[in-house]
Design a protein around this motif. Structure first.
Motif, PDB file in Angstrom:
ATOM      1  N   LYS A 160       0.932  -1.252  -0.269  1.00  0.00           N
ATOM      2  CA  LYS A 160      -0.431   0.458   0.175  1.00  0.00           C
ATOM      3  C   LYS A 160       0.724   1.083   0.829  1.00  0.00           C
ATOM      4  CE  LYS A 160      -3.838  -2.390  -0.115  1.00  0.00           C
ATOM      5  NZ  LYS A 160      -3.341  -3.086  -0.917  1.00  0.00           N
ATOM      6  N   VAL A 161       1.569   1.638   1.068  1.00  0.00           N
ATOM      7  CA  VAL A 161       2.810   2.548   1.006  1.00  0.00           C
ATOM      8  C   VAL A 161       2.820   2.956  -0.162  1.00  0.00           C
ATOM      9  CG1 VAL A 161       4.725   3.132   1.762  1.00  0.00           C
ATOM     10  CG2 VAL A 161       3.227   2.322   2.796  1.00  0.00           C
ATOM     11  N   PRO A 162       3.586   2.418  -1.176  1.00  0.00           N
ATOM     12  CA  PRO A 162       3.998   3.008  -2.321  1.00  0.00           C
ATOM     13  C   PRO A 162       3.465   3.961  -3.705  1.00  0.00           C
ATOM     14  CG  PRO A 162       4.678   0.803  -2.787  1.00  0.00           C
ATOM     15  CD  PRO A 162       4.811   1.234  -1.401  1.00  0.00           C
TER      16      PRO A 162
ATOM     17  N   ALA B  72       1.513   1.070   8.597  1.00  0.00           N
ATOM     18  CA  ALA B  72       2.079   1.904   7.974  1.00  0.00           C
ATOM     19  C   ALA B  72       1.428   2.751   6.829  1.00  0.00           C
ATOM     20  CB  ALA B  72       3.070   1.112   7.307  1.00  0.00           C
ATOM     21  N   SER B  73       0.201   2.258   6.212  1.00  0.00           N
ATOM     22  CA  SER B  73       0.060   2.691   5.675  1.00  0.00           C
ATOM     23  C   SER B  73      -0.759   4.409   5.934  1.00  0.00           C
ATOM     24  CB  SER B  73      -0.966   1.894   4.223  1.00  0.00           C
ATOM     25  OG  SER B  73      -1.440   1.298   5.357  1.00  0.00           O
TER      26      SER B  73
ATOM     27  N   PHE C 289       0.059   5.540   8.507  1.00  0.00           N
ATOM     28  CA  PHE C 289       1.553   6.844   8.696  1.00  0.00           C
ATOM     29  C   PHE C 289       1.843   7.597   6.981  1.00  0.00           C
ATOM     30  CE2 PHE C 289       2.561   5.033  12.756  1.00  0.00           C
ATOM     31  CZ  PHE C 289       2.048   6.195  13.563  1.00  0.00           C
ATOM     32  N   VAL C 290       1.863   7.065   6.248  1.00  0.00           N
ATOM     33  CA  VAL C 290       1.748   7.745   4.870  1.00  0.00           C
ATOM     34  C   VAL C 290       0.788   8.830   4.681  1.00  0.00           C
ATOM     35  CG1 VAL C 290       2.729   7.128   2.564  1.00  0.00           C
ATOM     36  CG2 VAL C 290       2.962   5.597   4.325  1.00  0.00           C
ATOM     37  N   LEU C 291      -0.468   7.602   4.853  1.00  0.00           N
ATOM     38  CA  LEU C 291      -1.757   8.324   3.931  1.00  0.00           C
ATOM     39  C   LEU C 291      -2.014   9.851   4.792  1.00  0.00           C
ATOM     40  CD1 LEU C 291      -3.982   7.621   2.036  1.00  0.00           C
ATOM     41  CD2 LEU C 291      -5.536   7.460   3.585  1.00  0.00           C
ATOM     42  N   LEU C 292      -2.006   9.797   6.247  1.00  0.00           N
ATOM     43  CA  LEU C 292      -1.423  11.350   6.770  1.00  0.00           C
ATOM     44  C   LEU C 292      -0.586  12.175   6.200  1.00  0.00           C
ATOM     45  CD1 LEU C 292      -2.059  10.336  10.697  1.00  0.00           C
ATOM     46  CD2 LEU C 292      -3.411  11.607   9.477  1.00  0.00           C
ATOM     47  N   LYS C 293       0.244  11.778   6.013  1.00  0.00           N
ATOM     48  CA  LYS C 293       1.559  12.730   5.516  1.00  0.00           C
ATOM     49  C   LYS C 293       1.178  12.951   4.091  1.00  0.00           C
ATOM     50  CE  LYS C 293       6.460  12.155   4.053  1.00  0.00           C
ATOM     51  NZ  LYS C 293       6.618  11.453   2.874  1.00  0.00           N
TER      52      LYS C 293
END
Lengths: 74, 576
Positions: B345-347, B536-537, B539-543
């Motif tokens: 999900k992160v990328p 993890a996702s 956090f990345v989504l928040l960012k």
């Protein structure tokens, strides 16, 4: 005969006009589609995107955008 | 010394970047793999140089966020030299950006990639002539094989050491149509195209673009991929890992356990039941689940995904899915985050940047979490259902897909606005480069081992401790009504749902020791995939998208998941 890219036959075509706003124009221009450029339509999905060959690359263009590109056969 | 790598999407900047820096940048055969800015050090020329890999753009006037980021960096002129990477197969189109860069009057050299492929296609480019016309240095390379870099290194070093960086002087028209005219004249002089019989790959391109053949082929390909994954995964398990585990590893553990006296410590390490998949021992079930059950499927999945990526099939899939995407509020480009999300999900979230409107980002983000289980998840669904016929695995995936589409359709109706049109370059097919494939597989599998395996082991240890202290029973009692009534799941699974909050991608495997029925496994697979994004996702989504949107996406997700898990369990009950 002038028609839009969505309706045109799968053939070599010349772009005669682009009926789009500034953004669409910029997008198309940067990929080599502008008034007078030569493109080749190679496939078309029913109610879906049109695939054209521009210069040496293939582009998929959404139907809505394709309808804004006016072409004539060469 | 600061170098920026600039070029059209999918010209091979990431490969050049990896070559220059020795860093690990993932490269695939589709536009938009790099949306983040990568930085690395290179030791070109004995100088410590910084290399910045700028996201691909067709022009400095681009409109997407990735293109704006690129153009901002380039226009800031906060660097010493531009390495303009161009694709030799597409000289004409690539030269637009080159002209725009030349107009900036910053030192620049050109790296022409994929020269081998161009030659095979009958494209003959006179690089010396082009270099004379543009009055800058051009280095033809085959980046995937590292050919041409020694010349580049030598010449660039010489230039750096003289501190005389080449500034272009050529006159560039400002109007874009004039630029194209100039490009047309240049290409006429330096490029000859010989007619060649279409190669096998070119014919394959044709049948996978023409709708009549492309759509059925896509279905066939997906089904074949399913079977191949299962075949490879099962093969590795049955013939390699399972025998290794049973014949060599288990006896060791047995011997090891005999050193311990019965008691608390022994219970924690070996649990009450040492048989793998029956008790919660880290040393048996933990190892068995991570390495024997899941790893082979992770390997099989990544292999198929990496091959499809490198060949260049994925953008074609985006074209086929365009109409469907449109109905659910995305243009075909929206399928790129989804496809990347199949890996992790992160990328996928990072690549949301290629979408232009917030509306599309919200839809794509929600869909990303609902529709595409990430690679470890998919592998685990495959693994945990591997003792049943493949059709049940298929049902789970189809149901996930169906719910995702439906949810996104609803979202599309709820959010105002319309979606943009598809506009995407379709890259030619490439033969996958073995080295690149190995590199990518190694990177992804290492990530799995470092990321997921410790969690599975820790999770199993924790469940074991909860079990020993009878907390598991307590939790079960507490959650039993919910899980039982709504989803018809046994109460013990509550601990997994809770652990899933921490790292949901691997939570599914933790179901293995619970001895669930087929129906229960299917329902919990669906629930665990959809109920919440992994930590993890989030956090990345928040960012990437901020608090508000992240909150909406999560709530929407949970709601959809609860409703459709209920429907799933009810309909499975009716069916069998």
């Amino acid at each position: 005969m002038k028609t839009n890219l969505a309706k045109a036959n799968n053939k070599k075509l010349k772009v005669v006009q682009i009926n789009g706003g500034h953004n669409i124009l910029k997008k198309l221009n940067s990929m080599g589609i502008f008034d007078g450029s030569l493109i080749e339509k190679i496939a078309s999905y029913n109610h879906g995107p049109v695939i054209v060959k521009v210069m040496n690359s293939q582009l998929a263009i959404g139907r809505g955008m394709a309808e804004k590109i006016i072409v004539e056969e060469v | 010394m600061k170098i920026v790598l600039v070029g059209n999407p999918n010209v091979g900047k990431s490969v050049v970047f990896s070559y220059l820096t020795g860093y690990t940048a993932i490269s695939s055969n589709y536009p938009g793999t790099t949306v983040d800015i990568l930085k690395g050090k290179t030791r070109l020329c004995n100088n410590e140089c910084e290399v910045v890999d700028v996201p691909g753009c067709y022009s400095l006037e681009g409109e997407s966020v990735a293109e704006k980021v690129a153009s901002e960096i380039i226009k800031s002129k906060d660097y010493d030299i531009i390495f303009n990477v161009i694709d030799s197969n597409n000289l004409e189109r690539n030269l637009l950006l080159t002209l725009e860069l030349l107009a900036l009057r910053k030192p620049i050299v050109i790296i022409a990639t994929k020269t081998d492929i161009a030659k095979n296609k009958g494209i003959d480019i006179d690089y010396d002539n082009l270099s004379d016309i543009l009055d800058i240095k051009i280095f033809p390379v085959v980046a995937t094989a590292g050919i041409g870099f020694s010349v580049l290194e030598r010449e660039v070093s010489a230039v750096f050491n003289n501190f005389k960086l080449p500034v272009p002087k050529i006159e560039i028209p400002s109007d874009i149509t004039e630029k194209w005219k100039m490009i047309g004249e240049i290409t006429l002089k330096v490029q000859k195209i010989y007619h060649k019989h279409p190669s096998f790959l070119e014919r394959l391109e044709e049948i996978t673009t023409t709708p009549v053949t492309a759509i059925p082929l896509a279905f066939v390909l997906i089904i074949i991929s399913f079977y191949v994954i299962r075949f490879i995964g099962e093969g590795i398990i049955n013939y390699v890992f399972d025998p290794l585990f049973n014949n060599y590893y288990m006896p060791l553990v047995d011997r090891f356990s005999s050193f311990f006296n019965e008691g608390f410590l022994k219970n924690i390490i070996f649990s009450k039941n040492m048989t793998p998949l029956e008790g919660f021992s880290v040393l048996t079930t933990g190892i068995y689940v991570s390495f024997v059950v899941v790893l082979p499927y992770v390997f099989a999945f990544y292999l198929i995904l990496s091959v499809l990526e490198d060949i260049g099939y994925l953008p074609r899939l985006a074209v086929i899915l365009d109409r469907l995407s449109h109905k659910i509020g995305l243009h075909g480009y929206g399928s790129i985050p989804l496809i990347m999300g199949l890996g992790c999900k992160v990328p996928g979230i990072f690549s949301l940047r290629i979408l232009e409107s917030n509306r599309e980002k919200i839809i794509a983000a929600s869909l990303l979490f609902l529709i595409s289980p990430c690679m470890p998840q998919s592998a685990m669904i495959f693994a945990i259902l591997s003792k049943y016929p493949l059709i049940y695995t298929g049902i789970v995936f189809v149901y996930i897909f169906f719910v995702g589409i439906l949810a996104s359709y609803v979202l599309n109706k709820m959010l105002k606005g319309t979606s943009d049109d598809l506009f995407i370059e379709i890259p030619p097919y490439h033969k996958p480069v073995f080295k690149n494939l190995v590199f990518k597989m190694r990177l992804r599998i290492t990530q799995f081992l470092l990321d997921a395996v410790p969690f599975v082991m820790g999770g199993i240890l924790l469940i074991n401790i909860l079990d020993i202290f009878s907390i598991l029973d307590l939790l079960s009692k507490y959650f039993a009504p919910v899980l039982n009534k709504i989803f018809s799941l046994p109460a013990q699974t509550s601990s997994i749902v809770m652990l899933g909050f921490l790292k949901k991608d691997v939570a599914i495997t933790l179901l293995a020791p619970f001895n669930l029925s087929l129906k229960e496994i299917m329902v919990s697979c669906f629930f665990l995939v959809t109920y919440m994004p992994c930590l993890a996702s989030i956090f990345v989504l928040l960012k990437e998208l901020g608090k508000k949107i992240t909150f909406y996406v999560i709530v929407f997700n949970l709601l959809i998941s609860l409703i459709f898990t209920f429907i799933f369990s009810q309909s499975l009950k009716l069916l069998f």
